[in-house]
Write a protein that holds these residues in place. Structure first.
Motif, PDB file in Angstrom:
ATOM      1  N   VAL A  26       0.838  -1.207   0.000  1.00  0.00           N
ATOM      2  CA  VAL A  26       0.000   0.000   0.000  1.00  0.00           C
ATOM      3  C   VAL A  26       0.869   1.252   0.000  1.00  0.00           C
ATOM      4  N   LEU A  27       1.900   1.260   0.840  1.00  0.00           N
ATOM      5  CA  LEU A  27       2.798   2.413   0.919  1.00  0.00           C
ATOM      6  C   LEU A  27       3.577   2.594  -0.382  1.00  0.00           C
ATOM      7  N   LEU A  28       3.980   1.482  -1.002  1.00  0.00           N
ATOM      8  CA  LEU A  28       4.687   1.566  -2.285  1.00  0.00           C
ATOM      9  C   LEU A  28       3.779   2.145  -3.361  1.00  0.00           C
ATOM     10  N   ASN A  29       2.545   1.670  -3.420  1.00  0.00           N
ATOM     11  CA  ASN A  29       1.591   2.217  -4.390  1.00  0.00           C
ATOM     12  C   ASN A  29       1.362   3.708  -4.164  1.00  0.00           C
ATOM     13  N   THR A  30       1.233   4.088  -2.886  1.00  0.00           N
ATOM     14  CA  THR A  30       1.025   5.500  -2.562  1.00  0.00           C
ATOM     15  C   THR A  30       2.226   6.339  -2.979  1.00  0.00           C
ATOM     16  N   ALA A  31       3.435   5.805  -2.760  1.00  0.00           N
ATOM     17  CA  ALA A  31       4.645   6.529  -3.165  1.00  0.00           C
ATOM     18  C   ALA A  31       4.704   6.695  -4.684  1.00  0.00           C
ATOM     19  N   LEU A  32       4.317   5.651  -5.420  1.00  0.00           N
ATOM     20  CA  LEU A  32       4.287   5.762  -6.883  1.00  0.00           C
ATOM     21  C   LEU A  32       3.293   6.822  -7.330  1.00  0.00           C
ATOM     22  N   TRP A  33       2.125   6.811  -6.722  1.00  0.00           N
ATOM     23  CA  TRP A  33       1.133   7.846  -7.028  1.00  0.00           C
ATOM     24  C   TRP A  33       1.702   9.231  -6.728  1.00  0.00           C
ATOM     25  N   THR A  86       0.397  21.126  -4.598  1.00  0.00           N
ATOM     26  CA  THR A  86      -1.064  21.037  -4.501  1.00  0.00           C
ATOM     27  C   THR A  86      -1.569  19.729  -5.093  1.00  0.00           C
ATOM     28  N   VAL A  87      -1.037  19.372  -6.250  1.00  0.00           N
ATOM     29  CA  VAL A  87      -1.447  18.109  -6.879  1.00  0.00           C
ATOM     30  C   VAL A  87      -0.966  16.919  -6.053  1.00  0.00           C
ATOM     31  N   MET A  88       0.199  17.048  -5.429  1.00  0.00           N
ATOM     32  CA  MET A  88       0.708  15.966  -4.576  1.00  0.00           C
ATOM     33  C   MET A  88      -0.201  15.745  -3.371  1.00  0.00           C
ATOM     34  N   ILE A  89      -0.663  16.840  -2.771  1.00  0.00           N
ATOM     35  CA  ILE A  89      -1.570  16.703  -1.629  1.00  0.00           C
ATOM     36  C   ILE A  89      -2.872  16.050  -2.066  1.00  0.00           C
ATOM     37  N   THR A  90      -3.399  16.468  -3.217  1.00  0.00           N
ATOM     38  CA  THR A  90      -4.622  15.846  -3.745  1.00  0.00           C
ATOM     39  C   THR A  90      -4.401  14.368  -4.026  1.00  0.00           C
ATOM     40  N   THR A  91      -3.229  14.040  -4.563  1.00  0.00           N
ATOM     41  CA  THR A  91      -2.922  12.652  -4.896  1.00  0.00           C
ATOM     42  C   THR A  91      -2.794  11.794  -3.639  1.00  0.00           C
ATOM     43  N   LEU A  92      -2.171  12.355  -2.602  1.00  0.00           N
ATOM     44  CA  LEU A  92      -2.032  11.601  -1.347  1.00  0.00           C
ATOM     45  C   LEU A  92      -3.388  11.218  -0.777  1.00  0.00           C
ATOM     46  N   LYS A  93      -4.374  12.072  -1.004  1.00  0.00           N
ATOM     47  CA  LYS A  93      -5.715  11.822  -0.484  1.00  0.00           C
ATOM     48  C   LYS A  93      -6.582  11.068  -1.486  1.00  0.00           C
ATOM     49  N   ALA A  94      -5.973  10.545  -2.550  1.00  0.00           N
ATOM     50  CA  ALA A  94      -6.738   9.851  -3.601  1.00  0.00           C
ATOM     51  C   ALA A  94      -7.507   8.681  -3.002  1.00  0.00           C
ATOM     52  N   PHE A  95      -8.794   8.788  -3.047  1.00  0.00           N
ATOM     53  CA  PHE A  95      -9.674   7.760  -2.495  1.00  0.00           C
ATOM     54  C   PHE A  95     -10.762   7.391  -3.493  1.00  0.00           C
ATOM     55  N   ASP A  96     -11.359   8.423  -4.093  1.00  0.00           N
ATOM     56  CA  ASP A  96     -12.528   8.228  -4.949  1.00  0.00           C
ATOM     57  C   ASP A  96     -12.232   7.351  -6.154  1.00  0.00           C
ATOM     58  N   ILE A  97     -11.097   7.610  -6.809  1.00  0.00           N
ATOM     59  CA  ILE A  97     -10.759   6.877  -8.027  1.00  0.00           C
ATOM     60  C   ILE A  97     -10.558   5.397  -7.715  1.00  0.00           C
ATOM     61  N   ILE A  98      -9.778   5.127  -6.676  1.00  0.00           N
ATOM     62  CA  ILE A  98      -9.514   3.733  -6.285  1.00  0.00           C
ATOM     63  C   ILE A  98     -10.804   3.045  -5.876  1.00  0.00           C
ATOM     64  N   THR A 101      -3.992  -2.520  -6.242  1.00  0.00           N
ATOM     65  CA  THR A 101      -4.095  -1.079  -6.472  1.00  0.00           C
ATOM     66  C   THR A 101      -4.368  -0.291  -5.196  1.00  0.00           C
ATOM     67  N   GLN A 102      -4.310  -0.937  -4.053  1.00  0.00           N
ATOM     68  CA  GLN A 102      -4.677  -0.263  -2.808  1.00  0.00           C
ATOM     69  C   GLN A 102      -3.703   0.873  -2.489  1.00  0.00           C
ATOM     70  N   VAL A 103      -4.239   1.997  -2.005  1.00  0.00           N
ATOM     71  CA  VAL A 103      -3.427   3.131  -1.563  1.00  0.00           C
ATOM     72  C   VAL A 103      -3.807   3.475  -0.124  1.00  0.00           C
ATOM     73  N   LEU A 104      -3.053   4.395   0.461  1.00  0.00           N
ATOM     74  CA  LEU A 104      -3.164   4.651   1.891  1.00  0.00           C
ATOM     75  C   LEU A 104      -4.550   5.162   2.294  1.00  0.00           C
ATOM     76  N   ALA A 105      -5.103   6.112   1.537  1.00  0.00           N
ATOM     77  CA  ALA A 105      -6.402   6.689   1.910  1.00  0.00           C
ATOM     78  C   ALA A 105      -7.507   5.638   1.866  1.00  0.00           C
ATOM     79  N   ASN A 106      -7.490   4.786   0.849  1.00  0.00           N
ATOM     80  CA  ASN A 106      -8.531   3.766   0.738  1.00  0.00           C
ATOM     81  C   ASN A 106      -8.342   2.662   1.785  1.00  0.00           C
ATOM     82  N   GLU A 107      -7.092   2.330   2.097  1.00  0.00           N
ATOM     83  CA  GLU A 107      -6.827   1.330   3.140  1.00  0.00           C
ATOM     84  C   GLU A 107      -7.281   1.849   4.503  1.00  0.00           C
TER      85      GLU A 107
END
Length: 333
Positions: free
Chosen positions: A105-112, A262-274, A284-290
């Motif tokens: 999850v952390l790796l996916n979030t870092a890639l995002w 700004t885009v990085m902060i939005t990306t870190l909070k990416a929940f809706d798309i996932i 495809t799990q990321v931190l916000a969705n986990e």
């Protein structure tokens, strides 16, 4: 008869709730009116402190209630077990840092965090430069900016149809699959199931949404560059890529940083798309969705709060860096 009674009861209950809500709003407005009238009538040495209290007081209260108090409670709950009944210290943080699934999850979030903001900012900058050279640029800017008007849930649904894949014996309805078939790829994969490709396909949705924002902001920054600076650079022999790299980019560097962070902060909070496209499955799990899954699907409030704290700590340096850069620019003006 029974159905009619239930319907009447539901209407009465709704009316009572609506009346309570309207009453609360009216009371809040009445309090504000009284406070503003008091501030207007105040004079002498009480005038300035009261004015500061009137204008800053509600904002501070809302900040405490909506941000500070939930933050403190989340940090508190991160040291407790699943149902918040027993103090377990830092075990939740140890789980987050030692579990293989959370590492993924952390790796996916870092890639995002690296790929999506860089791609959106770079593409926005290129489009800003290209659109500036075109006639009727307002039309093109509006079309490129339009995805920003779409919610991330809506964007996820749209792109889910784009990535839709069917068996080769059936007619393809997904745009990407049909394009692959048209180019001679008879058996395109199920894009959403193909790991790690699916992660990059999901990032493309975020890039599609954020590129318009980057383009508009960077276009305004480019227009703000003084003409004499550009003309002086051209007289010194700067042309094309050289002019862009050594003149345009340094002049809009702060704006680039603001857009990127700004885009990085939005990306870190990416929940809706996932959540909309994969639900966090297929790698495809990321931190916000986990965080959501742990809290509201597995009902482990301790672990969910821990992930929320980690997400908050990841956002803090970006915000701090953004503030420092803005202050530096103000100091040089």
């Amino acid at each position: 008869m029974r159905t009619a009674q239930l319907a009447d009861s539901a209407w009465i209950d709704t009316a009572i709730k609506l009346g309570n809500s309207l009453g609360a709003i009216a009371a809040f407005l009445a309090i504000l009116l009284v406070v503003f009238l008091a501030a207007g009538l105040a004079a002498g040495r009480f005038q300035r402190p009261l004015a500061v209290l009137v204008f800053l007081g509600p904002a501070i209260v809302l900040l405490i209630v909506g941000l500070v108090a939930p933050l403190i409670r989340t940090v508190y709950l991160s040291f407790y077990n699943a149902d918040s009944t027993r103090f377990i210290g830092g075990k939740n943080y140890g789980w987050a840092l030692t579990t293989d699934s959370i590492h993924q999850v952390l790796l996916n979030t870092a890639l995002w965090l690296v790929i999506a903001p860089l791609a959106a900012t770079a593409l926005g900058l290129v489009l800003a430069l290209l659109v500036e050279r075109m006639k009727h640029q307002a039309v093109y800017k509006s079309l490129i900016f339009m995805p920003m008007a779409v919610s991330l849930v809506g964007a996820g649904i749209i792109w889910k149809f784009v990535y839709e894949a069917r068996d080769s014996s059936q007619q393809q309805v997904g745009l990407l699959s049909q394009l692959a078939v048209s180019l001679g790829w008879q058996h395109p994969p199920n894009w959403i199931l193909s790991h790690p490709l699916n992660n990059f396909l999901l990032m493309a949705v975020m890039v599609w949404v954020q590129t318009g924002f980057a383009m508009v902001v960077l276009s305004a920054a480019i227009k703000a560059i003084p003409d004499e600076v550009t003309e002086a650079a051209r007289l010194d022999g700067a042309r094309g890529l050289k002019l862009f790299w050594f003149v345009t980019v340094p002049m809009i560097r702060t704006t680039l940083v603001v857009v990127l962070t700004t885009v990085m902060i939005t990306t870190l909070k990416a929940f809706d798309i996932i959540r909309t496209m994969t639900g966090g499955n297929f790698g495809t799990q990321v931190l916000a969705n986990e965080m959501y899954s742990q809290s509201f699907e597995q009902y482990n409030i301790g672990r969910g709060s821990t992930l929320a704290v980690i997400l908050f700590l990841a956002v803090l340096p970006l915000v701090a860096y953004n503030i420092v850069q803005l202050r530096k620019e103000r100091g040089t003006r």
